[in-house]
Design a protein around this motif. Structure first.
Motif, PDB file in Angstrom:
ATOM      1  N   ALA A 182      35.841  74.808  46.425  1.00 22.86           N
ATOM      2  CA  ALA A 182      34.573  74.714  45.692  1.00 22.86           C
ATOM      3  C   ALA A 182      33.471  74.117  46.561  1.00 22.86           C
ATOM      4  CB  ALA A 182      34.755  73.876  44.433  1.00 22.86           C
ATOM      5  N   GLY A 183      33.856  73.479  47.677  1.00 17.07           N
ATOM      6  CA  GLY A 183      32.858  72.941  48.596  1.00 17.07           C
ATOM      7  C   GLY A 183      32.940  71.458  48.852  1.00 17.07           C
ATOM      8  N   ALA A 184      33.900  70.763  48.272  1.00 11.63           N
ATOM      9  CA  ALA A 184      33.989  69.311  48.475  1.00 11.63           C
ATOM     10  C   ALA A 184      34.170  68.987  49.957  1.00 11.63           C
ATOM     11  CB  ALA A 184      35.146  68.736  47.666  1.00 11.63           C
ATOM     12  N   ASP A 185      33.417  68.008  50.425  1.00 15.29           N
ATOM     13  CA  ASP A 185      33.513  67.575  51.827  1.00 15.29           C
ATOM     14  C   ASP A 185      34.739  66.694  52.060  1.00 15.29           C
ATOM     15  OD1 ASP A 185      30.788  68.529  52.931  1.00 15.29           O
ATOM     16  OD2 ASP A 185      30.238  67.446  51.112  1.00 15.29           O
ATOM     17  N   HIS A 186      35.106  65.917  51.061  1.00 11.70           N
ATOM     18  CA  HIS A 186      36.272  65.039  51.133  1.00 11.70           C
ATOM     19  C   HIS A 186      36.981  65.086  49.786  1.00 11.70           C
ATOM     20  CE1 HIS A 186      34.696  63.101  54.831  1.00 11.70           C
ATOM     21  NE2 HIS A 186      33.524  63.238  54.232  1.00 11.70           N
ATOM     22  N   VAL A 187      38.315  64.992  49.804  1.00 14.16           N
ATOM     23  CA  VAL A 187      39.099  64.974  48.576  1.00 14.16           C
ATOM     24  C   VAL A 187      40.049  63.784  48.617  1.00 14.16           C
ATOM     25  CG1 VAL A 187      40.693  66.208  47.073  1.00 14.16           C
ATOM     26  CG2 VAL A 187      38.971  67.485  48.369  1.00 14.16           C
ATOM     27  N   ILE A 188      40.095  63.030  47.519  1.00  5.79           N
ATOM     28  CA  ILE A 188      40.959  61.856  47.391  1.00  5.79           C
ATOM     29  C   ILE A 188      42.026  62.150  46.337  1.00  5.79           C
ATOM     30  CG2 ILE A 188      41.067  59.411  46.751  1.00  5.79           C
ATOM     31  CD1 ILE A 188      38.038  59.283  47.490  1.00  5.79           C
ATOM     32  N   ASN A 189      43.285  61.956  46.709  1.00  4.77           N
ATOM     33  CA  ASN A 189      44.381  62.062  45.739  1.00  4.77           C
ATOM     34  C   ASN A 189      44.521  60.711  45.057  1.00  4.77           C
ATOM     35  OD1 ASN A 189      46.884  62.084  44.388  1.00  4.77           O
ATOM     36  ND2 ASN A 189      47.764  63.551  45.841  1.00  4.77           N
ATOM     37  N   SER A 194      43.782  54.171  46.315  1.00  5.91           N
ATOM     38  CA  SER A 194      42.694  53.656  45.500  1.00  5.91           C
ATOM     39  C   SER A 194      41.434  54.483  45.755  1.00  5.91           C
ATOM     40  CB  SER A 194      42.441  52.191  45.851  1.00  5.91           C
ATOM     41  OG  SER A 194      41.147  51.788  45.456  1.00  5.91           O
ATOM     42  N   VAL A 195      40.848  54.993  44.685  1.00  6.90           N
ATOM     43  CA  VAL A 195      39.650  55.810  44.845  1.00  6.90           C
ATOM     44  C   VAL A 195      38.491  55.013  45.450  1.00  6.90           C
ATOM     45  CG1 VAL A 195      37.853  57.113  43.611  1.00  6.90           C
ATOM     46  CG2 VAL A 195      40.283  57.500  43.096  1.00  6.90           C
ATOM     47  N   PRO A 196      38.150  53.817  44.928  1.00  9.64           N
ATOM     48  CA  PRO A 196      37.025  53.091  45.544  1.00  9.64           C
ATOM     49  C   PRO A 196      37.288  52.714  46.995  1.00  9.64           C
ATOM     50  CG  PRO A 196      38.080  51.767  43.833  1.00  9.64           C
ATOM     51  CD  PRO A 196      38.612  53.154  43.694  1.00  9.64           C
ATOM     52  N   ASP A 197      38.521  52.340  47.342  1.00  2.00           N
ATOM     53  CA  ASP A 197      38.835  52.026  48.741  1.00  2.00           C
ATOM     54  C   ASP A 197      38.634  53.247  49.624  1.00  2.00           C
ATOM     55  OD1 ASP A 197      39.464  49.467  47.972  1.00  2.00           O
ATOM     56  OD2 ASP A 197      41.641  49.714  48.173  1.00  2.00           O
ATOM     57  N   ALA A 198      39.115  54.392  49.157  1.00  2.00           N
ATOM     58  CA  ALA A 198      38.969  55.617  49.936  1.00  2.00           C
ATOM     59  C   ALA A 198      37.503  56.018  50.072  1.00  2.00           C
ATOM     60  CB  ALA A 198      39.765  56.747  49.281  1.00  2.00           C
ATOM     61  N   VAL A 199      36.736  55.871  48.997  1.00  2.00           N
ATOM     62  CA  VAL A 199      35.308  56.197  49.049  1.00  2.00           C
ATOM     63  C   VAL A 199      34.606  55.345  50.095  1.00  2.00           C
ATOM     64  CG1 VAL A 199      33.126  56.008  47.795  1.00  2.00           C
ATOM     65  CG2 VAL A 199      35.098  57.103  46.710  1.00  2.00           C
ATOM     66  N   HIS A 200      34.889  54.040  50.087  1.00  2.00           N
ATOM     67  CA  HIS A 200      34.193  53.146  51.018  1.00  2.00           C
ATOM     68  C   HIS A 200      34.648  53.332  52.453  1.00  2.00           C
ATOM     69  CE1 HIS A 200      31.711  50.933  48.174  1.00  2.00           C
ATOM     70  NE2 HIS A 200      32.747  50.904  47.339  1.00  2.00           N
ATOM     71  N   ARG A 201      35.831  53.930  52.661  1.00  2.29           N
ATOM     72  CA  ARG A 201      36.213  54.310  54.034  1.00  2.29           C
ATOM     73  C   ARG A 201      35.404  55.508  54.504  1.00  2.29           C
ATOM     74  NH1 ARG A 201      41.560  53.220  52.281  1.00  2.29           N
ATOM     75  NH2 ARG A 201      41.933  55.458  51.948  1.00  2.29           N
ATOM     76  N   ILE A 202      35.088  56.403  53.576  1.00  5.66           N
ATOM     77  CA  ILE A 202      34.313  57.597  53.925  1.00  5.66           C
ATOM     78  C   ILE A 202      32.842  57.245  54.134  1.00  5.66           C
ATOM     79  CG2 ILE A 202      33.524  59.845  53.065  1.00  5.66           C
ATOM     80  CD1 ILE A 202      36.223  59.934  51.464  1.00  5.66           C
ATOM     81  N   THR A 218      39.492  56.082  34.773  1.00  7.93           N
ATOM     82  CA  THR A 218      38.758  56.120  36.039  1.00  7.93           C
ATOM     83  C   THR A 218      37.486  55.279  36.043  1.00  7.93           C
ATOM     84  OG1 THR A 218      37.667  58.141  35.260  1.00  7.93           O
ATOM     85  CG2 THR A 218      39.603  58.411  36.677  1.00  7.93           C
ATOM     86  N   PHE A 219      37.085  54.760  34.896  1.00 12.23           N
ATOM     87  CA  PHE A 219      35.780  54.118  34.780  1.00 12.23           C
ATOM     88  C   PHE A 219      35.604  52.965  35.774  1.00 12.23           C
ATOM     89  CE2 PHE A 219      32.688  51.144  33.020  1.00 12.23           C
ATOM     90  CZ  PHE A 219      31.632  51.971  32.718  1.00 12.23           C
ATOM     91  N   ALA A 220      36.557  52.039  35.827  1.00 17.86           N
ATOM     92  CA  ALA A 220      36.415  50.870  36.700  1.00 17.86           C
ATOM     93  C   ALA A 220      36.337  51.288  38.160  1.00 17.86           C
ATOM     94  CB  ALA A 220      37.580  49.908  36.478  1.00 17.86           C
ATOM     95  N   GLY A 221      37.164  52.242  38.560  1.00 12.49           N
ATOM     96  CA  GLY A 221      37.136  52.713  39.941  1.00 12.49           C
ATOM     97  C   GLY A 221      35.841  53.418  40.280  1.00 12.49           C
ATOM     98  N   SER A 222      35.282  54.130  39.315  1.00  9.76           N
ATOM     99  CA  SER A 222      33.997  54.802  39.541  1.00  9.76           C
ATOM    100  C   SER A 222      32.892  53.782  39.786  1.00  9.76           C
ATOM    101  CB  SER A 222      33.641  55.682  38.335  1.00  9.76           C
ATOM    102  OG  SER A 222      34.531  56.759  38.215  1.00  9.76           O
ATOM    103  N   ILE A 223      32.872  52.727  38.980  1.00 10.30           N
ATOM    104  CA  ILE A 223      31.875  51.672  39.164  1.00 10.30           C
ATOM    105  C   ILE A 223      32.020  51.040  40.544  1.00 10.30           C
ATOM    106  CG2 ILE A 223      31.210  49.346  38.405  1.00 10.30           C
ATOM    107  CD1 ILE A 223      30.107  51.393  36.538  1.00 10.30           C
ATOM    108  N   ALA A 224      33.258  50.783  40.956  1.00  8.03           N
ATOM    109  CA  ALA A 224      33.507  50.130  42.248  1.00  8.03           C
ATOM    110  C   ALA A 224      33.135  51.026  43.425  1.00  8.03           C
ATOM    111  CB  ALA A 224      34.976  49.724  42.349  1.00  8.03           C
TER     112      ALA A 224
END
Length: 322
Positions: A182-189, A194-202, A218-224
């Motif tokens: 679909a075009g995602a540049d990065h995908v996190i399993n 941890s989604v927020p940890d992975a996001v902040h590495r990217i 997912t709400f708390a991880g989205s906020i983080a």
């Protein structure tokens, strides 16, 4: 005519195929002979009682079909026209009635009836989220939770069309590949890290916006995952409703929190047609790839709900109405 109804709220087993009277068109209305209806998580909310509804209840937020009857004062449509429309919990049925001003005529030679039914509600949702809830700009970092789902795939594609950088979350490699296509540049399993940890590495400072239709899990991880002055757009409850939020928790990073609903963005006929035409244009020019995961017979609506709630699906579920 035949329609799906439920006498009490509960699991998918409450959905029954029954015979009911065919509706008639009042002034300014049309009756549509439905051919395809979309299946959406909001249908499960009404069926289960998460959202209040009158009983006996009916379901369905969108459909495509042909105009079967025209009420007085209608001049923009005629019997036999192919139309798409948003329903009022009534499209799991052979016939439904809708306002003529909200029934959009289309050419099935340009866009198939299945494609229009698959993109109508989720396409409008995705388009209003990225243009109204938070207006995505070029080079923005965007996190899309559940990127392989029907709305998630469309969000990724529209954000990439707007030249944003997209991070998507999925639960396994097969779904990750769907998000990448679909075009995602990065995908996190999210089952492996941890989604927020992975996001902040990217992107160390975090993303500009999160589009989260999952809800409680997912709400708390989205906020983080957000950066300072980021925007959290919570638009669904697939995993359950989000618990009460302490506003003070948003102050550390000056965050913006929104809980929009689609219908708040398409109150006027002009808003509705503007967003819908934009979605149709993206489909016709090849910028929006719409995928149907599975089509069910009307009598099998309960199985569609079972599959949707089990998260066994990617892309859109449709009901074919014979």
């Amino acid at each position: 005519m035949q329609a799906i109804r439920f006498e009490q709220t509960g699991g998918p087993e409450v959905l029954k195929l029954v015979d009911v009277p065919r509706p008639s068109a009042g002034p300014g209305q049309v009756v549509v002979r439905n051919h395809f209806a979309g299946v959406n998580f909001i249908d499960t909310y009404f069926r289960s009682g998460v959202y209040p509804t009158n009983l006996p209840g009916t379901l369905g937020q969108e459909a495509t079909g042909e105009v079967a009857e025209i009420g007085s004062g209608v001049s923009n449509l005629k019997v036999g026209d192919h139309v798409a429309y948003l329903g009022n919990q009534d499209t799991y049925a052979q016939y439904s009635v809708t306002l003529a001003s909200r029934a959009t005529k289309f050419d099935p030679q340009e866009i198939s009836m299945e494609c229009v039914a698959a993109v109508l509600l989720q396409g409008l949702t995705a388009h209003t989220l990225v243009t109204r809830s938070y207006k995505v700009q070029s080079n923005d970092w965007v996190l899309v939770q559940a990127g392989a789902g029907g709305t998630g795939r469309l969000l990724i594609q529209i954000c990439k069309h707007l030249d944003a950088r997209v991070i998507a979350t999925t639960s396994n490699e097969a779904k990750a590949e769907i998000a990448r296509q679909a075009g995602a540049d990065h995908v996190i399993n999210y089952t492996e890290e941890s989604v927020p940890d992975a996001v902040h590495r990217i992107v160390s400072e975090g993303v500009h916006v999160v589009y989260d239709g999952v809800g409680k899990d997912t709400f708390a991880g989205s906020i983080a995952a957000l950066r300072r002055e980021g925007s959290m757009v919570s638009f669904g409850n697939a995993s359950g409703t989000v618990p009460p939020v302490r506003l003070f928790d948003l102050t550390e990073k000056n965050l913006c929190l929104l809980r929009p609903k689609l219908y708040g963005y398409i109150v006027t006929d002009d808003e509705y047609q503007r967003h819908l035409n934009a979605v149709f244009d993206l489909v016709k020019c090849g910028k929006l790839d719409v995928q149907v995961f599975k089509t069910y017979e009307l009598k099998d609506a309960a199985q569609a709900h079972i599959d949707l709630e089990a998260r066994k699906t990617t892309g859109k579920l449709l009901i074919y109405i014979p």
